[in-house]
Design a protein around this motif. Structure first.
Motif, PDB file in Angstrom:
ATOM      1  N   ALA A 277       0.844  -1.196   0.000  1.00 14.93           N
ATOM      2  CA  ALA A 277       0.000   0.000   0.000  1.00 14.93           C
ATOM      3  C   ALA A 277       0.869   1.232   0.000  1.00 14.93           C
ATOM      4  N   THR A 278       0.570   2.154  -0.888  1.00 14.97           N
ATOM      5  CA  THR A 278       1.290   3.423  -0.948  1.00 14.97           C
ATOM      6  C   THR A 278       0.297   4.528  -1.268  1.00 14.97           C
ATOM      7  N   GLY A 279       0.061   5.379  -0.299  1.00 17.06           N
ATOM      8  CA  GLY A 279      -0.936   6.424  -0.476  1.00 17.06           C
ATOM      9  C   GLY A 279      -2.295   5.826  -0.779  1.00 17.06           C
ATOM     10  N   PRO A 280      -2.964   6.269  -1.866  1.00 14.81           N
ATOM     11  CA  PRO A 280      -4.298   5.749  -2.184  1.00 14.81           C
ATOM     12  C   PRO A 280      -4.270   4.439  -2.973  1.00 14.81           C
ATOM     13  N   HIS A 281      -3.079   3.930  -3.263  1.00 15.72           N
ATOM     14  CA  HIS A 281      -2.949   2.749  -4.112  1.00 15.72           C
ATOM     15  C   HIS A 281      -2.613   1.506  -3.294  1.00 15.72           C
ATOM     16  N   SER A 282      -3.089   0.356  -3.741  1.00 17.76           N
ATOM     17  CA  SER A 282      -2.683  -0.914  -3.158  1.00 17.76           C
ATOM     18  C   SER A 282      -2.491  -1.934  -4.282  1.00 17.76           C
ATOM     19  N   PHE A 283      -1.444  -2.747  -4.146  1.00 15.32           N
ATOM     20  CA  PHE A 283      -1.111  -3.747  -5.149  1.00 15.32           C
ATOM     21  C   PHE A 283      -0.995  -5.102  -4.443  1.00 15.32           C
ATOM     22  N   THR A 284      -1.705  -6.104  -4.964  1.00 10.55           N
ATOM     23  CA  THR A 284      -1.746  -7.415  -4.310  1.00 10.55           C
ATOM     24  C   THR A 284      -1.258  -8.510  -5.246  1.00 10.55           C
ATOM     25  N   LEU A 285      -0.415  -9.370  -4.704  1.00 12.14           N
ATOM     26  CA  LEU A 285       0.001 -10.590  -5.380  1.00 12.14           C
ATOM     27  C   LEU A 285      -0.312 -11.746  -4.435  1.00 12.14           C
ATOM     28  N   ALA A 286      -1.057 -12.738  -4.916  1.00 10.72           N
ATOM     29  CA  ALA A 286      -1.473 -13.840  -4.042  1.00 10.72           C
ATOM     30  C   ALA A 286      -1.360 -15.171  -4.771  1.00 10.72           C
ATOM     31  N   HIS A 287      -1.063 -16.206  -3.990  1.00  9.88           N
ATOM     32  CA  HIS A 287      -1.046 -17.575  -4.498  1.00  9.88           C
ATOM     33  C   HIS A 287      -1.892 -18.445  -3.580  1.00  9.88           C
ATOM     34  N   GLN A 288      -2.648 -19.351  -4.185  1.00 10.66           N
ATOM     35  CA  GLN A 288      -3.535 -20.236  -3.424  1.00 10.66           C
ATOM     36  C   GLN A 288      -3.383 -21.651  -3.973  1.00 10.66           C
ATOM     37  N   ARG A 289      -3.377 -22.640  -3.074  1.00  8.80           N
ATOM     38  CA  ARG A 289      -3.159 -24.014  -3.522  1.00  8.80           C
ATOM     39  C   ARG A 289      -4.023 -24.986  -2.726  1.00  8.80           C
ATOM     40  N   SER A 290      -4.665 -25.897  -3.461  1.00  5.71           N
ATOM     41  CA  SER A 290      -5.522 -26.922  -2.875  1.00  5.71           C
ATOM     42  C   SER A 290      -4.908 -28.291  -3.149  1.00  5.71           C
ATOM     43  N   THR A 291      -4.793 -29.126  -2.103  1.00 10.63           N
ATOM     44  CA  THR A 291      -4.281 -30.479  -2.254  1.00 10.63           C
ATOM     45  C   THR A 291      -5.170 -31.441  -1.464  1.00 10.63           C
ATOM     46  N   GLY A 292      -4.966 -32.740  -1.679  1.00 14.61           N
ATOM     47  CA  GLY A 292      -5.772 -33.745  -0.995  1.00 14.61           C
ATOM     48  C   GLY A 292      -6.506 -34.619  -1.985  1.00 14.61           C
ATOM     49  N   ASP A 293      -7.192 -35.629  -1.470  1.00 18.74           N
ATOM     50  CA  ASP A 293      -7.832 -36.603  -2.352  1.00 18.74           C
ATOM     51  C   ASP A 293      -9.336 -36.430  -2.496  1.00 18.74           C
ATOM     52  N   SER A 294      -9.937 -35.433  -1.832  1.00 15.44           N
ATOM     53  CA  SER A 294     -11.384 -35.255  -1.915  1.00 15.44           C
ATOM     54  C   SER A 294     -11.763 -34.537  -3.206  1.00 15.44           C
ATOM     55  N   ASN A 295     -12.720 -35.092  -3.958  1.00 18.59           N
ATOM     56  CA  ASN A 295     -13.154 -34.438  -5.191  1.00 18.59           C
ATOM     57  C   ASN A 295     -13.994 -33.190  -4.917  1.00 18.59           C
ATOM     58  N   ALA A 329     -10.970 -26.017  -6.200  1.00 19.46           N
ATOM     59  CA  ALA A 329     -11.188 -27.363  -6.713  1.00 19.46           C
ATOM     60  C   ALA A 329     -10.088 -28.309  -6.247  1.00 19.46           C
ATOM     61  N   GLU A 330     -10.310 -29.585  -6.467  1.00 17.82           N
ATOM     62  CA  GLU A 330      -9.291 -30.580  -6.134  1.00 17.82           C
ATOM     63  C   GLU A 330      -8.016 -30.295  -6.929  1.00 17.82           C
ATOM     64  N   ASP A 331      -6.889 -30.203  -6.223  1.00 16.30           N
ATOM     65  CA  ASP A 331      -5.547 -30.011  -6.798  1.00 16.30           C
ATOM     66  C   ASP A 331      -5.337 -28.643  -7.445  1.00 16.30           C
ATOM     67  N   GLU A 332      -6.268 -27.698  -7.297  1.00 16.09           N
ATOM     68  CA  GLU A 332      -6.152 -26.429  -8.017  1.00 16.09           C
ATOM     69  C   GLU A 332      -5.069 -25.532  -7.439  1.00 16.09           C
TER      70      GLU A 332
END
Length: 428
Positions: A277-295, A329-332
């Motif tokens: 965040a800088t002044g009125p601006h915000s910049f986001t970088l995100a990573h998300q990961r799903s694992t496991g055997d459930s469909n 989702a599964e493995d996404e």
């Protein structure tokens, strides 16, 4: 086992030393600290589905009244919370209503959505020092049980919740709920929940660092654990870098897996978001990961009786990449690039804009692997700053979601538009 843990935690909360904190000592009285608020909400959601799926939309006007009393004075304070909800269906289309993700007005046995909805609830509360026990109808907002207030009417739950803030920076929660009121239907037990136990807490370690641990047990459905770590790096004036980690682990009960024809029973999902965040601006970088055997991937919310879902609240997804799609989702695996702008710095206080691009891949379904999806999210929100309409907000939100053919079993492509007008009124 979790019931026993909750009982022990509750005992510890109520016997904590009052010298650490004592909100009850500051009580002004049942009437003196009471409040009555009314939220007028006009909401519209339209989903233009692709690949031959019929379009869906719902539109309604709601009035949401909430009363919260203060606590009586004395060692143990007593109070009451109550709410009354009413919604009027402004569209009433049998063909266009009924989308699981909109769910303003549940369809009846005739196949038609309700013309209107009305319901209410109340809870009694007790406070000793800085520990509160509430029994009755509530709207809990915990990482493992979070009511949905992102549609026309909010969900609610019936049960007991203990919240303790005896130690500065530490919040402990323990509870058991035995009924769920669906946001689109009347009655206290319209969600199909048998029971859910919740336990956990959060702690502000330093001014910059906060963490949380929670667990839940939905009877005959699943057990869930949640972890969060949030750190804010202060930089130059009006600049900061925030790192936010969230993670869930779910384990489905064997009976639930068999009865619903589910493959696998385990899922782990986490997200890490960095926001500069800088002044009125915000910049986001995100990573998300799903694992496991459930469909099912990461399972949450929904209503067990008619959707084969979980019943732990439609907002129980404290993850970075959750917009129209949850990328769960599964493995996404998914990545997000986001940007936010506060127009107050340019002479328009109250106006904000957010945009995000999220792309997910590696999706597994029962028939394929390597599926993808992508979403472009946009939102303008304006809050009136002064005058007779002060605090009235207008939110215009859109999403463009495209899902590959390999992922069609998990999700569906479409364009979504949401328009929400909220007008909060503080009666007293």
């Amino acid at each position: 086992m979790l019931n026993k843990r909750i009982s022990l935690i509750a005992l510890g909360m109520l016997s904590a030393p009052q010298a650490m904190a004592n909100d009850q000592a500051e009580s002004n009285g049942f009437v003196e600290d009471s409040s009555l608020k009314v939220l007028l909400r006009n909401a519209y959601i339209n989903r233009d589905y692709k690949d031959g799926n019929p379009d869906k939309s719902e539109w309604g006007q709601a009035a949401i009244g909430t009363f919260s009393s203060g606590f009586t004075q004395g060692t143990v304070g007593v109070g009451v919370d109550a709410f009354g909800l009413y919604a009027l269906n402004l569209e009433r289309s049998e063909d266009r209503s009924g989308a699981q993700g909109i769910d303003f007005f549940k369809k009846g046995d005739s196949g038609k959505p309700a013309d209107d909805l009305s319901k209410g609830g109340a809870a009694i509360k007790f406070r000793l020092s800085s520990t509160t026990l509430t029994y009755g109808d509530q709207m809990p907002a915990l990482p493992v049980l979070s009511y949905d207030n992102s549609r026309l009417l909010p969900e609610s739950y019936t049960g007991t919740l203990i919240t303790s803030k005896e130690i500065k920076g530490l919040q402990l929660d323990a509870g058991r709920f035995t009924a769920e009121s669906r946001k689109s239907a009347e009655g206290r037990d319209s969600g199909g929940l048998k029971s859910i136990n919740v336990l956990g807490g959060s702690y502000q370690f330093t001014e910059q660092f906060k963490g949380a641990l929670y667990a839940s047990d939905v009877e005959d459905v699943l057990k869930k654990q949640y972890v969060n770590a949030n750190y804010i790096f202060p930089m130059d004036k009006d600049q900061s870098l925030t790192l936010d980690f969230n993670g869930y682990r779910t384990k489905l009960d064997d009976s639930y897996v068999r009865e619903n024809g589910i493959t696998g029973d385990d899922n782990k999902i986490w997200s890490l978001a960095a926001t500069f965040a800088t002044g009125p601006h915000s910049f986001t970088l995100a990573h998300q990961r799903s694992t496991g055997d459930s469909n099912l991937g990461y399972a949450y919310g929904g209503y067990q009786k008619d959707q084969g879902r979980i019943g732990d609240g439609g907002n129980t997804i404290y993850l970075a990449n959750s917009y129209w799609s949850d990328f769960n989702a599964e493995d996404e695996r998914s990545w997000q690039l986001g940007y936010g702008l506060d127009f107050g710095a340019f002479g328009v206080p109250g106006l904000t804009y957010n945009v995000a691009y999220v792309r997910g891949d590696n999706i597994t379904t029962s028939t394929s692997e390597g599926g993808t999806e992508r979403e472009i999210f946009n939102q303008f929100k304006y809050v009136v700053q002064s005058g007779p309409a002060k605090d009235l907000s207008v939110k215009l939100r859109s999403s463009v979601l495209r899902v590959s053919q390999k992922s069609s079993e998990y999700n569906v492509s479409g364009n979504e538009l949401r328009v929400f007008v909220d007008y909060p009124i503080n009666v007293f």
